[in-house]
Design a protein around this motif. Structure first.
Motif, PDB file in Angstrom:
ATOM      1  N   HIS A   1       0.825  -1.204   0.000  1.00 25.84           N
ATOM      2  CA  HIS A   1       0.000   0.000   0.000  1.00 25.84           C
ATOM      3  C   HIS A   1       0.863   1.260   0.000  1.00 25.84           C
ATOM      4  CE1 HIS A   1      -4.199  -1.324   0.317  1.00 25.84           C
ATOM      5  NE2 HIS A   1      -3.726  -2.375   0.975  1.00 25.84           N
ATOM      6  N   ALA A   2       1.956   1.237   0.755  1.00 22.59           N
ATOM      7  CA  ALA A   2       2.828   2.410   0.836  1.00 22.59           C
ATOM      8  C   ALA A   2       3.490   2.692  -0.514  1.00 22.59           C
ATOM      9  CB  ALA A   2       3.880   2.200   1.915  1.00 22.59           C
ATOM     10  N   LEU A   3       4.069   1.662  -1.132  1.00 19.26           N
ATOM     11  CA  LEU A   3       4.731   1.851  -2.418  1.00 19.26           C
ATOM     12  C   LEU A   3       3.730   2.238  -3.504  1.00 19.26           C
ATOM     13  CD1 LEU A   3       7.206  -1.164  -2.263  1.00 19.26           C
ATOM     14  CD2 LEU A   3       7.775   1.271  -2.073  1.00 19.26           C
TER      15      LEU A   3
ATOM     16  N   CYS B   1       1.023   3.920  -3.033  1.00 17.04           N
ATOM     17  CA  CYS B   1       0.669   5.315  -2.773  1.00 17.04           C
ATOM     18  C   CYS B   1       1.694   6.257  -3.409  1.00 17.04           C
ATOM     19  CB  CYS B   1       0.573   5.548  -1.265  1.00 17.04           C
ATOM     20  SG  CYS B   1       0.340   7.271  -0.788  1.00 17.04           S
ATOM     21  N   PHE B   2       2.986   5.972  -3.193  1.00 18.89           N
ATOM     22  CA  PHE B   2       4.035   6.822  -3.766  1.00 18.89           C
ATOM     23  C   PHE B   2       3.984   6.792  -5.294  1.00 18.89           C
ATOM     24  CE2 PHE B   2       8.199   7.669  -5.500  1.00 18.89           C
ATOM     25  CZ  PHE B   2       8.572   8.824  -4.836  1.00 18.89           C
TER      26      PHE B   2
ATOM     27  N   ALA C   1       4.612  13.125  -1.774  1.00 19.08           N
ATOM     28  CA  ALA C   1       4.437  11.709  -2.101  1.00 19.08           C
ATOM     29  C   ALA C   1       5.163  10.820  -1.093  1.00 19.08           C
ATOM     30  CB  ALA C   1       4.939  11.437  -3.518  1.00 19.08           C
ATOM     31  N   TRP C   2       6.368  11.230  -0.694  1.00 23.28           N
ATOM     32  CA  TRP C   2       7.147  10.430   0.262  1.00 23.28           C
ATOM     33  C   TRP C   2       6.474  10.405   1.633  1.00 23.28           C
ATOM     34  CZ3 TRP C   2      11.357   7.459  -0.796  1.00 23.28           C
ATOM     35  CH2 TRP C   2      12.032   6.911   0.293  1.00 23.28           C
TER      36      TRP C   2
ATOM     37  N   SER D   1       3.316  10.865   2.248  1.00 24.91           N
ATOM     38  CA  SER D   1       2.076  10.084   2.125  1.00 24.91           C
ATOM     39  C   SER D   1       2.377   8.597   2.142  1.00 24.91           C
ATOM     40  CB  SER D   1       1.344  10.463   0.839  1.00 24.91           C
ATOM     41  OG  SER D   1       0.946  11.815   0.871  1.00 24.91           O
ATOM     42  N   MET D   2       3.477   8.210   1.488  1.00 24.01           N
ATOM     43  CA  MET D   2       3.902   6.803   1.519  1.00 24.01           C
ATOM     44  C   MET D   2       4.205   6.375   2.955  1.00 24.01           C
ATOM     45  SD  MET D   2       7.223   5.022  -0.310  1.00 24.01           S
ATOM     46  CE  MET D   2       8.389   5.907   0.739  1.00 24.01           C
ATOM     47  N   HIS D   3       4.923   7.217   3.673  1.00 22.52           N
ATOM     48  CA  HIS D   3       5.264   6.904   5.064  1.00 22.52           C
ATOM     49  C   HIS D   3       4.004   6.780   5.920  1.00 22.52           C
ATOM     50  CE1 HIS D   3       6.233   8.201   9.236  1.00 22.52           C
ATOM     51  NE2 HIS D   3       7.209   7.325   9.077  1.00 22.52           N
TER      52      HIS D   3
ATOM     53  N   THR E   1       0.990   6.043   4.983  1.00 26.36           N
ATOM     54  CA  THR E   1       0.261   4.839   4.593  1.00 26.36           C
ATOM     55  C   THR E   1       0.883   3.608   5.247  1.00 26.36           C
ATOM     56  OG1 THR E   1      -0.365   5.827   2.483  1.00 26.36           O
ATOM     57  CG2 THR E   1      -0.477   3.425   2.647  1.00 26.36           C
ATOM     58  N   PHE E   2       2.205   3.518   5.234  1.00 30.16           N
ATOM     59  CA  PHE E   2       2.896   2.399   5.875  1.00 30.16           C
ATOM     60  C   PHE E   2       2.585   2.364   7.372  1.00 30.16           C
ATOM     61  CE2 PHE E   2       6.571   0.570   8.067  1.00 30.16           C
ATOM     62  CZ  PHE E   2       6.647  -0.661   7.438  1.00 30.16           C
TER      63      PHE E   2
END
Length: 255
Positions: A206-208, A210-211, A231-232, A234-236, A238-239
């Motif tokens: 999900h994190a990757l 998202c990015f 983006a970074w 948001s990825m974090h 999400t993780f």
């Protein structure tokens, strides 16, 4: 048709005056429900309206908006957050639309968001059509703890107000981002605990994704360094929320 502003707040003294100045001269009613501000938020709100209600016990975003709507008497509800403000073009477009209103319509406005001092015009953030204007007797917000939305009744038309923008100043700096998102992430996990499974692979995927979606598919790279940062982060986030869900499922409340 009368128009009322619905606003929920907590510690918003930095933004609130700008928000209320953008609506106070054309809306008939302003209702503010505060959830325990420790700054000057309530005092500033009372400069614009006598309908300021303090409810320190936080029920979640959806139910707090429902509570605010219960205090309203206007025909139409316009929902705004303290860190948002209405441009003159959007104000005029709303008034034009409601000059001959359709009581089965829910209206969306186009929001433009600033993060870390720069407007983000790609990354999936723009255009950002959000439902914010609706007849009070027709509907209200959902019960969601976070990421709440207007319930669209069956047979209702969702219509876009294409002129003007709702401007949004979401994150001032990284510390502001951390404070703001921490509560969102906890509410997201609270709502899904026991209802949704997670794991390390799920969190990574999900994190990757998202990015990749924000930075590549939605062309976040066109927002420059800010696009990469958004983006970074948001990825974090999400993780973190999927890992939090997994930790609660497997290690929460255990001796």
């Amino acid at each position: 048709m009368s128009i009322g502003v619905l606003l929920i707040t907590k510690n918003e003294q930095q933004y609130l005056r700008r928000c209320l100045l953008s609506v106070c001269d054309w809306c008939d009613e302003i209702v503010v429900v505060d959830s325990g501000s420790e700054d000057e938020t309530c005092r500033i709100a009372r400069e614009f309206t006598d309908k300021v209600y303090e409810h320190p016990q936080w029920p979640g975003f959806g139910k707090q908006r429902q509570l605010a709507q219960s205090y309203m008497t206007s025909d139409w509800v316009f929902v705004i957050d303290a860190d948002e403000w209405v441009t003159p073009e959007l104000r005029d477009a709303i008034l034009t639309e409601l000059a001959e209103p359709n009581n089965s319509n829910v209206y969306q406005v186009n929001r433009r968001t600033k993060a870390f001092g720069k407007y983000i015009d790609h990354s999936g953030w723009s255009p950002d059509w959000v439902a914010r204007l609706y007849p009070r007797s027709l509907t209200q917000y959902s019960d969601a703890l976070v990421h709440e939305s207007v319930v669209i009744p069956k047979g209702c038309q969702l219509k876009k107000i294409r002129k003007g923008r709702l401007l949004h100043d979401t994150y001032q700096d990284l510390h502001h981002y951390i404070r703001k998102t921490t509560g969102y992430l906890k509410s997201w996990t609270d709502e899904r605990e026991g209802k949704r499974k997670s794991g390390l692979c799920t969190a990574l995927v999900h994190a990757l994704a998202c990015f990749f979606k924000m930075y590549i598919i939605n062309r976040g790279f066109l927002d420059g360094r800010h696009g990469f940062i958004v983006a970074w982060l948001s990825m974090h986030s999400t993780f973190v929320k999927y890992i939090d869900l997994w930790l609660r499922e497997n290690y929460g409340n255990k001796e």
